[in-house]
Each structure stands twice: as structure tokens, then as C-alpha cells.
Write a protein that holds these residues in place. Structure first.
Motif, PDB file in Angstrom:
ATOM      1  N   SER A 224      -9.055   1.997 -12.551  1.00  0.00           N
ATOM      2  CA  SER A 224      -8.112   2.974 -12.030  1.00  0.00           C
ATOM      3  C   SER A 224      -8.056   4.204 -12.929  1.00  0.00           C
ATOM      4  CB  SER A 224      -6.719   2.362 -11.915  1.00  0.00           C
ATOM      5  OG  SER A 224      -6.714   1.256 -11.047  1.00  0.00           O
TER       6      SER A 224
ATOM      7  N   LEU B 145      -4.379  -0.230  -4.640  1.00  0.00           N
ATOM      8  CA  LEU B 145      -4.412   0.163  -3.237  1.00  0.00           C
ATOM      9  C   LEU B 145      -5.552  -0.591  -2.554  1.00  0.00           C
ATOM     10  CD1 LEU B 145      -3.851   4.017  -3.596  1.00  0.00           C
ATOM     11  CD2 LEU B 145      -2.175   2.284  -2.903  1.00  0.00           C
ATOM     12  N   LYS B 146      -5.205  -1.665  -1.886  1.00  0.00           N
ATOM     13  CA  LYS B 146      -6.210  -2.534  -1.282  1.00  0.00           C
ATOM     14  C   LYS B 146      -6.053  -2.568   0.239  1.00  0.00           C
ATOM     15  CE  LYS B 146      -6.240  -5.550  -5.360  1.00  0.00           C
ATOM     16  NZ  LYS B 146      -5.981  -6.913  -5.880  1.00  0.00           N
TER      17      LYS B 146
ATOM     18  N   TYR C  53      -8.032   7.293  -8.369  1.00  0.00           N
ATOM     19  CA  TYR C  53      -8.376   5.996  -7.775  1.00  0.00           C
ATOM     20  C   TYR C  53      -7.453   4.955  -8.391  1.00  0.00           C
ATOM     21  CZ  TYR C  53     -10.779   1.490  -7.428  1.00  0.00           C
ATOM     22  OH  TYR C  53     -11.074   0.175  -7.221  1.00  0.00           O
ATOM     23  N   ASP C  54      -6.898   4.088  -7.558  1.00  0.00           N
ATOM     24  CA  ASP C  54      -6.034   3.025  -8.073  1.00  0.00           C
ATOM     25  C   ASP C  54      -6.389   1.720  -7.385  1.00  0.00           C
ATOM     26  OD1 ASP C  54      -3.571   1.290  -8.472  1.00  0.00           O
ATOM     27  OD2 ASP C  54      -3.039   3.058  -9.662  1.00  0.00           O
ATOM     28  N   GLU C  55      -6.810   0.746  -8.175  1.00  0.00           N
ATOM     29  CA  GLU C  55      -7.294  -0.517  -7.612  1.00  0.00           C
ATOM     30  C   GLU C  55      -6.179  -1.364  -7.001  1.00  0.00           C
ATOM     31  OE1 GLU C  55      -7.495  -2.487 -12.088  1.00  0.00           O
ATOM     32  OE2 GLU C  55      -9.311  -2.064 -10.959  1.00  0.00           O
TER      33      GLU C  55
ATOM     34  N   TYR D 250       0.816  -1.218   0.000  1.00  0.00           N
ATOM     35  CA  TYR D 250       0.000   0.000   0.000  1.00  0.00           C
ATOM     36  C   TYR D 250       0.851   1.271   0.000  1.00  0.00           C
ATOM     37  CZ  TYR D 250      -4.454   2.435   0.688  1.00  0.00           C
ATOM     38  OH  TYR D 250      -5.582   3.219   0.509  1.00  0.00           O
TER      39      TYR D 250
ATOM     40  N   GLY E  20      -8.209   4.005  -2.697  1.00  0.00           N
ATOM     41  CA  GLY E  20      -8.162   2.622  -3.167  1.00  0.00           C
ATOM     42  C   GLY E  20      -9.459   1.889  -2.914  1.00  0.00           C
TER      43      GLY E  20
END
Length: 315
Positions: A153, A219-220, A215-217, A102, A121
Motif C-alpha cells: 500500500s 480495498l478488495k 493504492y491500498d490493499e 470498501y 485496490g
């Protein structure tokens, strides 16, 4: 200074903070320990601080403890921003279990996207104490900051907000958002009160400054949700909190769409607003002037805007 400051705001978080910090300890960070964890004690009356110190003991990354006596999530976050030493911030809620890549991903995204003011995320799973998740939860998961924030994203600025869970912000932008001359209209969670909208207000101010929301997938995070929050009564309280914030956020949206997205003159919009909406119509309309005044603030004419506030917006 290049690096990441992870800010965790706590109010009686003893039962949650251990797992949150254990996930942070597992971060895969390529830089030379250029990150820190800042734990904000926002009037905790339980064992939060000792629990955190026990879990973090002997870790090479510094755990900084900050006491903030003014109740409310916004005030706790502001204390974290003041204490941070690095250029990029991550607001990690006390129940967010960040994926091991992350903070490295946040660092890389900010380094490669100069116009990104904030990045969010996705939460891949809602974690509970081994109990069954209610059947209604899937339809309401976004209210809990669970699921995806976008189909893919990329730039989500038009959406005007990102979830506060795991939210990453550039420090110099956060400092401007939290300028003491322009206090927030929505102060967020305070003690046991279920309030809302503060995350969106932060993002709205970032967009007013001319920065983008990403937004970036990749980042979980996992979101730990105790049984007490997975009730229909609690959901109703949350939705009531969202509804109470709607009026303020609508005014921000008007301002953003007129000035930032449609690129109209800030001064022209302000003049029209003053002419069309007299001051004698109550507190809600005062908020309109507040927010249009904020639009002038992002134009950096601080002398003018402080005089404007002093003349029209003292309560």
C-alpha cells in the motif's frame, strides 16, 4: 457533501447486476447513511433496471437511476459524476463485488490524505460460473484487473495509472477531468467493443492536476468473469485495445514527466513542442498539442487554453 457516491455503469447487465448490488447492500458503513448508489443505464436493451430495482428494494440507501444515451463507458461515467451528490466517488463495474468495508475504507483514506486524487485496490479472486479457470489466466490476470496493483500500500503516482475497477476519485477532481471543453481521447468500452485506456487517461489527468494516486490493499473486491471472456480470443482483443491506446498514453506520460515530475515550466514545454513538431504531420501530432494544452489547463488559465484549442485543434 461528505459521503460516497457509488457509480455503476451498465450495458445489458441483467445477469451480473444482482450479485454486484447484493455485495453493496452488505457494506459496513459507520456514517449516517451518507452514501448512494447511481446506476447508469447506457442504452440497455435487457432487464438491467428491473433486476437492479428488485434486488435493492427496501434498502435505506437511495438507488438513483440515470439514463445516458451516448454510448461508451466514459459518457456513462460522466453522467454518474453529474448525478452524484457526495464528495467522493467509487466507480464500481457491474461485475465487481466490493468487500464489505470498501466504501468506509475509501472514505477514511480520502479524509486522511488531502493530496490523494484517486485510490485503487486489489481483486482477490476471479469468480466464474463454477467452471475451471484457464491455466494461462494467472500470467494474464492484471489485464483483467485481477491481483495486486503494487507490492504494498502507498503512493503509486509514478506508475501513472490505477485500474478502473473499484476506482475511487474525488468528485471535484472528476468534474475537472470531464470538462466538456476537453473531451477524452480514449472513450473506453462501448457496447460489445473491447477497447481500453480510458481508466489510464483519467488517472493521467489527475496527475497532471498535481494530485497523487494511492493504492491500498485493504480495498478488495471479487471480479466476476463469465466464461465468454476467459478465452484466448477475448484476451487478444483486450491486448489489441491496450495497444491502440498506447500512443495517446505515451504522450500523456511525456507531458507528466516533463511538467509534473520534473517540474519544468508548462509554457516552456509548450513552446518547445510547437517549435519542434509542426502541425502538418497528421492526427497523432495534433494529440501532442492537445495534451500539452491540457497541461496549461491545469494551470487554470482557461481563457488562454480555450483560445489555443480553437486555433489549433479543431477537426
Amino acid at each position: 457533501m461528505k459521503g460516497i457516491s457509488v457509480i455503476i455503469c451498465c450495458y445489458n447487465s441483467a445477469e451480473r447486476i444482482g450479485a454486484t448490488l447484493k455485495h453493496l447492500k452488505g457494506q459496513m458503513w459507520k456514517e449516517d447513511a451518507c452514501w448512494e448508489v447511481i446506476l447508469i443505464d447506457n442504452n440497455c436493451t435487457d432487464n438491467t433496471v428491473n433486476a437492479a430495482l428488485t434486488v435493492w428494494e427496501n434498502h435505506p440507501v437511495k438507488l438513483k437511476l440515470v439514463k445516458e444515451q451516448k454510448a461508451g463507458l466514459i459518457h456513462a461515467r460522466e453522467a454518474g459524476i453529474r448525478a452524484a451528490v457526495y464528495d467522493y466517488l467509487v466507480f464500481c463495474d457491474d461485475d465487481n463485488w466490493l468487500d464489505e468495508i470498501y466504501i468506509q475504507t475509501v472514505f477514511t483514506l480520502f479524509e486522511n490524505n488531502e493530496q490523494a486524487g484517486a485510490i485503487g485496490g486489489q481483486s482477490t479472486i476471479a469468480v466464474q460460473n463454477g467452471e475451471m479457470i484457464p491455466t494461462w489466466f494467472k500470467a494474464e490476470e492484471n489485464a483483467y484487473a485481477v491481483g495486486k496493483q503494487a507490492m504494498q500500500s502507498g503512493d503509486v503516482t509514478e506508475r501513472l495509472y490505477l485500474w478502473g475497477a473499484g476506482l475511487a476519485v474525488r468528485k471535484h477532481i472528476a468534474e475537472k477531468c470531464f470538462d466538456e471543453d476537453f473531451p477524452f481521447l480514449l472513450t473506453g468500452r462501448s457496447g460489445k467493443a473491447v477497447t481500453a485506456g480510458d481508466d489510464s487517461e483519467i488517472c493521467n489527468r489527475i496527475v497532471l492536476m498535481g494530485y497523487r494516486l494511492l493504492y491500498d490493499e485493504r480495498l478488495k473486491y471479487e471480479h466476476f468473469i463469465p466464461s465468454i471472456r476467459l478465452t484466448e480470443d477475448y484476451l487478444i482483443q483486450m491486448k489489441n485495445g491496450f495497444e491502440r491506446s498506447y500512443g495517446v498514453l505515451t504522450l500523456y506520460s511525456e507531458c507528466i514527466r516533463a511538467i509534473v515530475l520534473n517540474k519544468r515550466s508548462k509554457a516552456a514545454v509548450l513552446r518547445e513542442t510547437i517549435n519542434e513538431r509542426p502541425f502538418n504531420k497528421g492526427k497523432l501530432l495534433r494529440m501532442v498539442y492537445w495534451i500539452y494544452g491540457l497541461a496549461l489547463y491545469v494551470n487554470n488559465d482557461m481563457r488562454m487554453i480555450r483560445a489555443y484549442y480553437k486555433k489549433h485543434l479543431s477537426y
